[in-house]
Design a protein around this motif. Structure first.
Motif, short mmCIF file in Angstrom:
data_model
loop_
_atom_site.label_atom_id
_atom_site.label_comp_id
_atom_site.label_asym_id
_atom_site.label_seq_id
_atom_site.Cartn_x
_atom_site.Cartn_y
_atom_site.Cartn_z
N ASP A 1 0.65 -1.21 -0.06
CA ASP A 1 0.04 -0.01 -0.14
C ASP A 1 1.09 1.53 -0.19
OD1 ASP A 1 -2.47 -1.37 0.19
OD2 ASP A 1 -2.55 -1.18 1.98
N ARG A 2 1.98 1.36 0.91
CA ARG A 2 2.60 2.44 0.63
C ARG A 2 3.00 2.53 -0.57
NH1 ARG A 2 4.22 1.15 5.37
NH2 ARG A 2 6.31 -0.08 4.29
N ALA A 3 3.99 2.07 -0.99
CA ALA A 3 4.50 1.38 -2.06
C ALA A 3 3.62 2.33 -3.50
CB ALA A 3 5.44 0.28 -3.05
N TYR A 4 2.17 1.48 -3.49
CA TYR A 4 1.44 1.48 -4.75
C TYR A 4 0.29 3.09 -4.53
CZ TYR A 4 -1.70 0.72 -7.49
OH TYR A 4 -2.47 0.93 -8.40
N PHE A 5 0.81 3.59 -3.37
CA PHE A 5 -0.19 4.92 -3.18
C PHE A 5 0.77 6.07 -2.85
CE2 PHE A 5 -3.59 1.69 -1.89
CZ PHE A 5 -4.56 2.17 -2.54
N GLU A 6 1.60 5.90 -1.95
CA GLU A 6 2.40 6.85 -2.47
C GLU A 6 3.41 7.28 -3.82
OE1 GLU A 6 4.29 6.81 1.94
OE2 GLU A 6 2.54 6.86 2.93
N ARG A 7 3.87 6.46 -4.20
CA ARG A 7 4.51 6.26 -5.45
C ARG A 7 4.67 5.98 -7.18
NH1 ARG A 7 8.62 2.19 -4.88
NH2 ARG A 7 7.27 0.61 -6.20
N HIS A 8 3.08 4.44 -6.95
CA HIS A 8 2.96 4.58 -8.34
C HIS A 8 1.77 5.31 -9.05
CE1 HIS A 8 2.46 1.25 -11.56
NE2 HIS A 8 0.93 1.68 -11.42
N VAL A 9 0.50 5.43 -7.78
CA VAL A 9 -0.17 5.78 -7.66
C VAL A 9 -0.21 7.47 -8.24
CG1 VAL A 9 -2.56 7.24 -7.24
CG2 VAL A 9 -2.06 4.92 -6.54
N PRO A 10 0.83 8.12 -8.06
CA PRO A 10 0.88 10.02 -8.28
C PRO A 10 1.81 9.51 -10.08
CG PRO A 10 1.54 9.33 -6.31
CD PRO A 10 1.40 8.18 -6.84
N LEU A 11 2.49 8.76 -9.93
CA LEU A 11 2.71 8.57 -11.32
C LEU A 11 2.36 8.17 -12.81
CD1 LEU A 11 6.16 6.06 -10.73
CD2 LEU A 11 6.20 8.39 -11.06
N CYS A 12 1.02 7.66 -11.81
CA CYS A 12 -0.09 7.15 -13.52
C CYS A 12 -0.93 8.58 -13.38
CB CYS A 12 -1.10 5.92 -12.37
SG CYS A 12 0.05 4.52 -11.72
N ARG A 13 -0.65 9.23 -12.46
CA ARG A 13 -1.57 9.97 -12.76
C ARG A 13 -1.63 11.46 -14.02
NH1 ARG A 13 -6.27 9.64 -9.47
NH2 ARG A 13 -6.03 9.55 -7.23
N THR A 14 0.37 11.16 -13.84
CA THR A 14 0.93 12.16 -15.25
C THR A 14 0.46 10.87 -16.40
OG1 THR A 14 3.07 10.76 -15.51
CG2 THR A 14 2.47 12.34 -13.64
N LEU A 15 -0.05 10.22 -16.52
CA LEU A 15 -0.32 9.29 -17.48
C LEU A 15 -1.10 10.10 -18.81
CD1 LEU A 15 -1.42 6.00 -17.01
CD2 LEU A 15 0.78 6.61 -18.00
N PRO A 16 -0.58 10.47 -20.25
CA PRO A 16 -0.98 11.98 -20.52
C PRO A 16 -2.89 10.93 -21.07
CG PRO A 16 1.03 10.37 -21.48
CD PRO A 16 0.21 10.36 -20.56
N MET B 1 4.50 6.18 -19.41
CA MET B 1 4.21 5.15 -19.06
C MET B 1 5.38 3.82 -19.10
SD MET B 1 2.06 2.78 -19.27
CE MET B 1 -0.29 3.14 -19.24
N ALA B 2 6.19 4.92 -19.44
CA ALA B 2 7.32 3.87 -19.35
C ALA B 2 7.57 3.90 -18.30
CB ALA B 2 8.76 3.93 -20.79
N THR B 3 7.89 5.14 -17.36
CA THR B 3 8.28 4.73 -16.76
C THR B 3 7.44 4.16 -15.35
OG1 THR B 3 9.25 7.31 -16.42
CG2 THR B 3 8.18 6.93 -14.88
N VAL B 4 5.79 3.97 -15.83
CA VAL B 4 4.77 3.69 -14.31
C VAL B 4 4.98 1.86 -15.11
CG1 VAL B 4 2.15 3.02 -14.68
CG2 VAL B 4 2.99 5.46 -14.83
N GLY B 5 5.61 1.59 -16.33
CA GLY B 5 5.47 0.37 -16.61
C GLY B 5 6.83 -0.16 -15.69
N GLN B 6 7.96 0.95 -15.65
CA GLN B 6 9.18 0.50 -14.79
C GLN B 6 8.86 0.42 -13.47
OE1 GLN B 6 11.78 3.11 -16.22
NE2 GLN B 6 12.86 2.08 -18.19
N ASP B 7 7.84 0.93 -13.33
CA ASP B 7 7.74 1.18 -11.42
C ASP B 7 7.32 0.25 -10.89
OD1 ASP B 7 7.84 2.25 -8.98
OD2 ASP B 7 5.88 2.46 -9.05
#
Length: 99
Positions: free
Chosen positions: A18-33, A75-81
């Motif tokens: 949850d910590r990794a997902y909501f603190e790091r991954h979700v903010p990255l997803c929100r940048t998707l064009p 998306m490349a960044t999201v995928g790597q994360d």
């Protein structure tokens, strides 16, 4: 509307996930064009059998917007994360209809 759904299995350490997902991954997803909406839920089974630990739904205006997002640097960044998240996942996509 076009949706990408990601279902995560229960991780060995839900708190760390949850910590990794909501603190790091979700903010990255929100940048998707082209992303027009996102929702996250922790479903619980209504009957026998397990439910996914977490379901993420990412919405795009249409398939063209989704395809553009899939080839973006974001998306490349999201995928790597996503590869670093400590839970198995299943992903699928499709048109959303209002039936």
């Amino acid at each position: 509307m076009f949706r990408m759904t990601v279902q995560y299995e229960t991780p060995a350490d839900p708190e760390a996930f949850d910590r990794a997902y909501f603190e790091r991954h979700v903010p990255l997803c929100r940048t998707l064009p082209g992303l027009v909406g996102a929702s996250f839920s922790k479903p619980r089974p209504l009957g026998p059998g397990p439910a996914p630990y977490l379901v993420a739904e990412l919405d795009f205006a249409d398939g063209e917007a989704f395809r553009a997002a899939m080839t973006s640097p974001e998306m490349a960044t999201v995928g790597q994360d996503a590869e670093t998240l400590p839970a198995a996942r299943v992903m699928f996509t499709g048109e959303v209809s209002g039936g």
